[in-house]
Design a protein around this motif. Structure first.
Motif, PDB file in Angstrom:
ATOM      1  N   ALA A 255       0.848  -1.193   0.000  1.00  0.00           N
ATOM      2  CA  ALA A 255       0.000   0.000   0.000  1.00  0.00           C
ATOM      3  C   ALA A 255       0.882   1.240   0.000  1.00  0.00           C
ATOM      4  N   GLY A 256       0.423   2.290  -0.648  1.00  0.00           N
ATOM      5  CA  GLY A 256       1.235   3.498  -0.713  1.00  0.00           C
ATOM      6  C   GLY A 256       0.388   4.736  -0.891  1.00  0.00           C
ATOM      7  N   ALA A 257       1.077   5.866  -1.009  1.00  0.00           N
ATOM      8  CA  ALA A 257       0.402   7.134  -1.272  1.00  0.00           C
ATOM      9  C   ALA A 257      -0.179   7.112  -2.683  1.00  0.00           C
ATOM     10  N   PRO A 258      -1.156   7.990  -2.986  1.00  0.00           N
ATOM     11  CA  PRO A 258      -1.697   8.047  -4.352  1.00  0.00           C
ATOM     12  C   PRO A 258      -0.575   8.274  -5.368  1.00  0.00           C
ATOM     13  N   ASN A 259      -0.624   7.526  -6.459  1.00  0.00           N
ATOM     14  CA  ASN A 259       0.413   7.668  -7.480  1.00  0.00           C
ATOM     15  C   ASN A 259       0.308   9.027  -8.169  1.00  0.00           C
ATOM     16  N   PRO A 260       1.433   9.695  -8.383  1.00  0.00           N
ATOM     17  CA  PRO A 260       1.392  10.981  -9.083  1.00  0.00           C
ATOM     18  C   PRO A 260       1.180  10.784 -10.580  1.00  0.00           C
ATOM     19  N   SER A 261       0.811  11.845 -11.257  1.00  0.00           N
ATOM     20  CA  SER A 261       0.697  11.832 -12.717  1.00  0.00           C
ATOM     21  C   SER A 261       1.155  13.184 -13.250  1.00  0.00           C
ATOM     22  N   ILE A 262       1.708  13.174 -14.464  1.00  0.00           N
ATOM     23  CA  ILE A 262       2.141  14.406 -15.125  1.00  0.00           C
ATOM     24  C   ILE A 262       1.255  14.623 -16.344  1.00  0.00           C
ATOM     25  N   SER A 263       0.632  15.778 -16.426  1.00  0.00           N
ATOM     26  CA  SER A 263      -0.240  16.082 -17.564  1.00  0.00           C
ATOM     27  C   SER A 263       0.442  16.959 -18.601  1.00  0.00           C
ATOM     28  N   ASP A 264       1.478  17.726 -18.180  1.00  0.00           N
ATOM     29  CA  ASP A 264       2.073  18.676 -19.118  1.00  0.00           C
ATOM     30  C   ASP A 264       3.420  19.143 -18.585  1.00  0.00           C
ATOM     31  N   ALA A 265       4.307  19.534 -19.508  1.00  0.00           N
ATOM     32  CA  ALA A 265       5.581  20.165 -19.150  1.00  0.00           C
ATOM     33  C   ALA A 265       5.865  21.234 -20.194  1.00  0.00           C
ATOM     34  N   ARG A 266       6.209  22.447 -19.743  1.00  0.00           N
ATOM     35  CA  ARG A 266       6.386  23.581 -20.652  1.00  0.00           C
ATOM     36  C   ARG A 266       7.622  24.388 -20.278  1.00  0.00           C
ATOM     37  N   ASP A 267       8.256  24.955 -21.305  1.00  0.00           N
ATOM     38  CA  ASP A 267       9.289  25.951 -21.076  1.00  0.00           C
ATOM     39  C   ASP A 267       8.622  27.190 -20.481  1.00  0.00           C
ATOM     40  N   VAL A 268       9.147  27.693 -19.368  1.00  0.00           N
ATOM     41  CA  VAL A 268       8.479  28.785 -18.656  1.00  0.00           C
ATOM     42  C   VAL A 268       8.449  30.063 -19.486  1.00  0.00           C
ATOM     43  N   VAL A 269       9.537  30.392 -20.163  1.00  0.00           N
ATOM     44  CA  VAL A 269       9.613  31.663 -20.895  1.00  0.00           C
ATOM     45  C   VAL A 269       8.749  31.643 -22.147  1.00  0.00           C
ATOM     46  N   SER A 270       8.874  30.590 -22.954  1.00  0.00           N
ATOM     47  CA  SER A 270       8.181  30.558 -24.246  1.00  0.00           C
ATOM     48  C   SER A 270       6.809  29.906 -24.183  1.00  0.00           C
ATOM     49  N   GLY A 271       6.567  29.087 -23.162  1.00  0.00           N
ATOM     50  CA  GLY A 271       5.324  28.333 -23.098  1.00  0.00           C
ATOM     51  C   GLY A 271       5.294  27.156 -24.050  1.00  0.00           C
ATOM     52  N   ASN A 272       6.442  26.870 -24.680  1.00  0.00           N
ATOM     53  CA  ASN A 272       6.526  25.799 -25.670  1.00  0.00           C
ATOM     54  C   ASN A 272       6.647  24.444 -24.990  1.00  0.00           C
ATOM     55  N   ALA A 273       6.081  23.405 -25.640  1.00  0.00           N
ATOM     56  CA  ALA A 273       6.191  22.047 -25.104  1.00  0.00           C
ATOM     57  C   ALA A 273       7.577  21.458 -25.329  1.00  0.00           C
ATOM     58  N   ILE A 274       8.373  22.052 -26.229  1.00  0.00           N
ATOM     59  CA  ILE A 274       9.772  21.634 -26.380  1.00  0.00           C
ATOM     60  C   ILE A 274      10.580  22.349 -25.304  1.00  0.00           C
ATOM     61  N   LEU A 275      11.127  21.584 -24.373  1.00  0.00           N
ATOM     62  CA  LEU A 275      11.893  22.177 -23.280  1.00  0.00           C
ATOM     63  C   LEU A 275      13.296  22.508 -23.764  1.00  0.00           C
ATOM     64  N   ARG A 276      13.958  23.431 -23.079  1.00  0.00           N
ATOM     65  CA  ARG A 276      15.252  23.930 -23.536  1.00  0.00           C
ATOM     66  C   ARG A 276      16.297  23.726 -22.454  1.00  0.00           C
ATOM     67  N   SER A 277      17.470  23.265 -22.864  1.00  0.00           N
ATOM     68  CA  SER A 277      18.540  23.003 -21.907  1.00  0.00           C
ATOM     69  C   SER A 277      18.915  24.271 -21.156  1.00  0.00           C
TER      70      SER A 277
END
Length: 255
Positions: free
Chosen positions: A137-159
């Motif tokens: 038994a454990g805590a509720p499993n996390p899920s990720i719905s989205d990841a974005r570059d903060v400055v551009s809002g683009n879904a392609i992240l930047r190094s």
């Protein structure tokens, strides 16, 4: 997997020794079953696991090997239970398959079970023994719905740039979440631990939470030219949860 133990009168026969014997017998059975043509590729299609030797039911298991693409053409099973192509998680590709061990499998509390993991695809058939542990038994499993570059809002992240990860059931406080990025998923993968930054916001599900992290710097050693992007996998691990959240992303090298 040689067994080096010498049993003497009065010795206790441990469950570990018995599991090793069962695993060795299963491995020999797999070799015998696949040794006479028919497209068998024993030991070549399925080369390893992560975790390497055992895992709890309900947690993630990664298979390393030589798989078909599209992934749906691989027939995977564990202890005879098929793994649906739809059940393969982000990070799965032609050299690794990631899935959650089905909870309709059962191992009694305090025990282990040696099973066979089997793969069938256009290249042939292979199988290897693996050890299952009871579901916990454990805590509720996390899920990720989205990841974005903060400055551009683009879904392609930047190094070397800040990214915002959105999802559910993240740990509180935000710093308790373990975030990582895996570049070039597979046996030669490169994993970067990411530090959760101030400004992250944790809310109780069904409200979304956000984690702020800086993407890693990339160099020529990573095989990516400036301006090019490569596939990677983000993961968020929550303490006491059975399964980490994952999301496939593209990461662009900026300098």
């Amino acid at each position: 997997m040689a067994i080096l133990d010498t049993v003497r009168p009065g010795d206790v026969i441990s469950s570990d020794l018995l599991n090793r014997i069962i695993g060795l017998l299963n491995e020999h059975d797999a070799l015998l079953a696949g040794g006479n043509g028919g497209g068998s590729q024993t030991g070549l299609l399925l080369t390893g696991f992560s975790p390497a030797q055992q895992q709890n039911i309900g947690k993630n298991l990664t298979l390393f090997g030589n798989f078909d693409f599209p992934l749906a053409t691989n027939a995977v099973s564990i202890d005879g239970v098929p793994i649906s192509p739809a059940a393969l998680l982000a990070g799965s590709n032609n050299i690794q398959l990631v899935f959650t061990i089905p909870t309709n499998l059962s191992v009694p509390s305090g025990q282990t079970k040696s099973v066979l993991v089997r793969i069938v695809n256009s290249k042939g058939t292979d199988q290897k023994p693996y050890v299952l542990l009871p579901q916990v038994a454990g805590a509720p499993n996390p899920s990720i719905s989205d990841a974005r570059d903060v400055v551009s809002g683009n879904a392609i992240l930047r190094s070397s740039r800040e990214a915002r990860i959105t999802g559910l059931n993240f740990a509180t406080p935000a710093a308790n979440n373990q975030v990582s990025l895996v570049l070039n998923p597979g046996p030669a993968q490169v994993s970067f631990p990411l530090v959760v930054k101030a400004g992250s916001q944790i809310q109780t599900a069904p409200l979304p939470s956000t984690l702020l992290v800086d993407m890693p710097a990339l160099t020529n050693a990573h095989g990516i030219a400036i301006g090019d992007s490569a596939p990677a996998t983000l993961s968020v691990t929550v303490p006491n949860a059975n399964v980490a959240a994952t999301l496939g992303i593209s990461l662009e090298r900026t300098s």
